[in-house]
Design an enzyme around this catalytic site. Structure first.
Site, PDB file in Angstrom:
ATOM      1  N   GLU A   1       0.813  -1.222   0.000  1.00  0.00           N
ATOM      2  CA  GLU A   1       0.000   0.000   0.000  1.00  0.00           C
ATOM      3  C   GLU A   1       0.844   1.269   0.000  1.00  0.00           C
ATOM      4  O   GLU A   1       0.443   2.278  -0.586  1.00  0.00           O
ATOM      5  CB  GLU A   1      -0.956   0.013   1.200  1.00  0.00           C
ATOM      6  CG  GLU A   1      -2.045  -1.064   1.135  1.00  0.00           C
ATOM      7  CD  GLU A   1      -1.598  -2.400   1.701  1.00  0.00           C
ATOM      8  OE1 GLU A   1      -0.470  -2.475   2.233  1.00  0.00           O
ATOM      9  OE2 GLU A   1      -2.370  -3.375   1.618  1.00  0.00           O
TER      10      GLU A   1
ATOM     11  N   HIS B   1      -9.379  -4.885  10.620  1.00  0.00           N
ATOM     12  CA  HIS B   1     -10.199  -4.879   9.404  1.00  0.00           C
ATOM     13  C   HIS B   1     -11.555  -4.225   9.636  1.00  0.00           C
ATOM     14  O   HIS B   1     -12.519  -4.528   8.943  1.00  0.00           O
ATOM     15  CB  HIS B   1     -10.406  -6.304   8.868  1.00  0.00           C
ATOM     16  CG  HIS B   1      -9.181  -6.902   8.265  1.00  0.00           C
ATOM     17  ND1 HIS B   1      -8.125  -7.334   9.033  1.00  0.00           N
ATOM     18  CD2 HIS B   1      -8.815  -7.131   6.975  1.00  0.00           C
ATOM     19  CE1 HIS B   1      -7.177  -7.814   8.241  1.00  0.00           C
ATOM     20  NE2 HIS B   1      -7.574  -7.703   6.984  1.00  0.00           N
TER      21      HIS B   1
END
Lengths: 323, 333
Positions: free
Chosen positions: A58, A127
Site C-alpha cells: 500500500e 479490518h
C-alpha cells in the site's frame, strides 16, 4: 428508477466511468477477481492495461496513484479495507493531500480511493476501523460516505470525474442492501447533504453505515411522539454545514451518529461546527453517538458493546431532549 | 551489466553542456549557501554541492517530456532537468514569482511543464511517484521514461523494495538513480545500512555501481539505463558513489551543538575529488576546450546567478491567501 444492491451500484459506476473516459484506470490488490465484489467484470471488459492486480504494498500503491495521476490518468485505487489506509498513509498525507499546494497549483490529482470500512462482522481490530477522521484532517482530499446505493453510484461517478483526490468509504457489509437508483447518468454533487426524514423535534446527523440505524431509531422515536429530522451529510469533506445548521435552527437539538472512535471523530467536528456557528439555536447539549475509544474486538458480543445501534441512538435523542 | 549499443561516450558538445550545467548548479548553490548564512532565506536548504555529476550525467539523456522525481536535496535535479534558475531562486526566497508561487520552497521545487514532478521532503517519497509516472508512460506508449533520484538514506525505506518489485514485474520505463552521498541526514550510512545497496537492486534488475564524481561514468551508465527504459526492457538501477560536501542542512553547525559525525579530513579529501574540477581538467587535457572558453562559461554563469538572485530578491512576497485556493482544484478550502 431500478432497485440495485449497494455493491452493484458501485460496479455500475465503475463500468460507466471507465467506458466514458479511456484515461480512467483501476488498480489494487485482488481487483481482477473482484474479491470485494465491486470490480466484477471489469477485467474482461477493459483489459489488464486498465485494471490490474498489484502486489500487497500500500505504501507504494498510494504513491503510484499520485504519480500516474500527475502524469495524466484518472486513477482509481482499490485499498480493500480502510485499515490499509494506514499502511499507505505517507503518500496520502504527505503527497496526495499536499502536492497541489506545494507545486503552487501546477497539477491536479484525479484519484479515487475505494475502501470498505466499519465493524460488526467479527473482522477484528485491523479490518474494521472507520478512519475517515484522519482523512478529514489531512486537507486536500474529499471524503465520501455513501449510505445507500443511489448515493454510492452518484458520488463515485462524481469522484472519478473530479480533479481532486477522493476517498470513497464503502460501508462494509452493506453491499447487499437494495435501494432505488435513478436511471441514466446519475451524479451526486459533493457537499450536499440529504434530508432523509423531516421532523421538528431533534436533528440526527448520521454518517454512512449509521444512517440505517438512525432511521430505525427515528421509527422508534416516532412511536413515542418524537419527530426526528435525519440528515445524511453524504460527504464529510466538503461538509454541508449550512444544511445541518438549518436543521438545528429548526429543531434546537443535535445528535450526531458516527462509527468512528469518539475522540476527534467526524461527530466531534460536526458538534464543534454547530456549537460555534449555531449556538444560539441550541436548546440543549449536543450528543454524540460514537464508538468508544477502544479497538474493535473480534467477539461479536464485544463488538456490539461498542457499535452504535438504533436503541443507543434513540436513547441519545431522548437524553438530548430531556436535558 | 552488458555494454550497450551507441554508448561510445558523450560528444564534445555534450561534455561542454554538462560542464556548464554542473557549474550552474554549483554557483547557484554557493549563492544559496551564502544567502542562507546571512539569514536571507526563510527556510531550510539542503545543498547538492559535490553531487552535481549525478543529476547532470543522467538528465543529459532526458527529454523535456520525461519525468523525474527528486529529493529534499533537489536543486541540482531541478536545474539539470532544465528548470529555470530564476524561478527556483525566487521559490527558495518564498516569493510569488517562484516556480511554486512560494508555496513549496527549497524542498518542493517542481516544474511539471519540464517533467519535474518535484523535490520531496519525505526520504524515499519520490520512488512510488516515479513508478506511477512510469506506469502512465508505459500505458501511453509514447516513449517517455521516468527517473527517480534518491539517496542511500531512502534505500532503507520499504518503498524502495516495493517499487523495485512493481517496476520489474510491470517492466516499467523507470531508472532508479541512487546517489550514495554516504550520509543519512546526520548519520553515516554505513552505520545504518546492511550490505551493499546495489546488491538489493540486483535481486530485481540490472544494477551498476559508478563513480558519482565522474560525470562521464554517470553519463555512460545512464545511457544504458535510458536505452533499456525506452526500448521497453524495464527498469535499471544505478548507484553513484559520491559524497555530500556540505552538511545535511545549512543550519547544521547550530543543530549539532558541537557534536560531530564525520572528520574534516574526510571532507577535505572528497573536496579534492570535485566532479566539476575533474571535468574541467579532462576538457583541458583532451583539448576539448581551451581555458578561455571555460572561463567564458564561468562568466556567463556568474551573470545568470546574479540575475536570478536579484530577481528573487525583488519579487513580491508570496500571497498568503493563495493556499486556500490550492488545496482543491476548482474549490476553495
Amino acid at each position: 428508477m431500478a432497485k440495485k444492491r449497494y455493491i452493484q451500484a458501485i460496479n455500475d459506476a465503475l463500468f460507466e466511468e471507465m467506458e466514458r473516459d479511456p484515461k480512467v484506470i483501476l488498480f489494487g490488490e485482488d481487483v481482477e477477481l473482484a474479491i470485494m465484489g465491486d470490480t466484477r467484470g471489469l477485467l474482461a471488459k477493459f483489459g489488464r492495461d486498465r485494471i490490474r492486480n498489484t502486489p500487497i504494498c500500500e505504501a507504494t500503491l498510494t504513491g503510484m496513484a499520485v504519480g500516474a495521476a500527475a502524469a495524466g490518468y484518472r486513477v482509481i485505487l482499490h485499498l480493500m479495507f480502510s485499515n490499509f489506509i494506514y499502511t499507505g498513509f505517507d503518500a496520502i498525507a504527505n503527497q496526495m493531500g499536499k502536492l497541489r499546494l506545494m507545486t503552487g497549483g501546477q497539477l491536479k490529482l484525479p484519484i479515487t480511493v475505494l475502501c470498505g470500512y466499519g465493524g460488526g462482522r467479527s473482522t477484528a481490530a485491523q479490518h474494521s476501523d472507520t478512519p475517515y477522521p484522519v482523512l478529514m484532517n489531512v486537507g486536500g482530499i474529499h471524503v465520501l460516505t455513501p449510505s445507500n446505493a443511489a448515493d454510492a453510484k452518484g458520488l463515485l461517478k462524481q469522484a472519478i470525474r473530479g480533479d481532486n483526490p477522493s476517498f470513497f468509504m464503502e460501508a462494509s457489509g452493506r453491499g447487499g442492501e437494495m435501494a432505488e437508483v435513478p436511471d441514466g447518468d446519475h451524479l451526486v454533487p459533493f457537499g450536499s447533504a440529504a434530508i432523509l426524514r423531516e421532523g421538528k423535534d431533534a436533528t440526527v446527523v448520521a454518517i454512512g453505515h449509521m444512517v440505517k440505524f438512525a432511521l430505525e431509531a427515528a421509527d422508534q422515536l416516532a412511536k413515542q411522539g418524537v419527530a426526528v429530522e435525519l440528515v445524511d451529510p453524504r460527504t464529510l469533506v466538503p461538509l454541508d454545514e449550512a444544511a445541518i445548521i438549518r436543521s438545528v435552527q429548526k429543531t434546537g437539538h443535535l445528535v450526531v451518529v458516527d462509527e468512528a472512535r469518539d475522540r476527534c471523530s467526524a461527530a466531534s467536528q460536526i458538534a464543534a461546527v454547530i456549537a460555534d456557528k449555531a449556538f444560539g439555536a441550541l436548546k440543549g447539549p449536543i450528543k454524540r453517538v460514537t464508538v468508544p475509544n477502544v479497538a474493535m474486538p473480534y467477539a461479536a458480543i464485544a463488538e456490539r458493546r461498542l457499535l452504535p445501534n438504533p436503541t443507543s441512538i434513540a436513547e441519545a435523542v431522548t437524553t438530548a431532549l430531556a436535558a | 551489466m552488458t555494454t550497450r549499443r551507441n554508448n561510445s561516450g558523450p560528444t564534445d558538445g555534450q561534455l561542454l553542456g554538462m560542464y556548464e550545467r554542473m557549474l550552474l548548479i554549483r554557483r547557484i548553490e554557493e549563492r544559496l549557501r551564502d544567502d542562507s548564512a546571512t539569514g536571507k532565506l526563510p527556510g531550510a536548504v539542503h545543498l547538492y554541492i559535490g553531487q552535481e555529476a549525478c543529476g547532470v550525467g543522467v538528465c543529459a539523456h532526458l527529454e523535456e517530456t520525461d519525468w523525474v522525481t527528486s529529493t529534499h536535496r533537489g536543486h541540482g535535479h531541478f536545474l539539470a532537468k532544465g528548470g529555470e534558475p530564476k524561478a527556483m531562486m525566487a521559490e527558495i526566497w518564498a516569493k510569488r514569482t517562484g516556480v511554486c508561487k512560494g508555496m513549496g520552497g527549497s524542498m518542493h521545487v517542481a516544474d511539471l511543464s519540464k517533467g519535474i514532478l518535484g523535490a520531496n521532503g519525505i526520504v524515499g517519497g519520490g520512488l512510488a511517484i516515479a513508478a506511477g509516472a512510469a506506469f502512465a508512460a508505459k500505458l501511453d506508449g509514447n516513449g517517455r521514461i521516468a527517473v527517480c533520484f534518491f539517496g542511500d538514506g531512502a534505500s532503507n525505506q520499504g518503498v524502495f523494495m516495493e517499487t523495485m518489485n512493481v517496476a520489474t514485474l510491470w517492466r516499467l520505463p523507470l531508472i532508479f538513480m541512487c546517489e550514495n552521498n554516504q550520509f543519512s541526514e546526520f548519520t553515516p550510512s554505513k552505520e545504518v545500512t546492511a550490505g551493499e545497496i546495489a546488491d538489493r537492486a540486483r535481486a530485481f534488475m540490472p544494477a551498476t555501481v559508478v563513480d558519482g564524481n565522474d560525470v562521464i561514468a554517470v553519463w555512460r551508465a545512464a545511457a544504458d539505463a535510458v536505452d533499456r527504459a525506452r526500448s521497453g526492457e524495464g527498469p535499471t538501477f544505478i548507484e553513484a558513489k559520491t559524497y555530500r560536501i556540505r552538511g545535511h542542512i545549512e543550519a547544521e553547525p547550530m543543530m549539532l551543538g558541537g557534536g560531530k559525525y564525520r572528520d574534516d579530513v574526510e571532507i577535505q579529501e572528497w573536496t579534492k575529488k570535485c566532479p566539476i574540477a575533474r571535468l574541467r581538467a579532462h576538457l583541458l587535457e583532451t583539448r576539448t576546450a581551451p581555458a578561455a572558453a571555460l572561463d567564458d562559461i564561468e562568466a556567463s554563469i556568474h551573470g545568470i546567478v546574479t540575475d536570478a538572485a536579484a530577481y528573487a530578491e525583488a519579487g513580491e512576497p508570496a500571497d498568503p491567501e493563495l493556499g486556500f485556493d490550492l488545496m482543491f482544484a476548482g474549490a476553495r478550502a
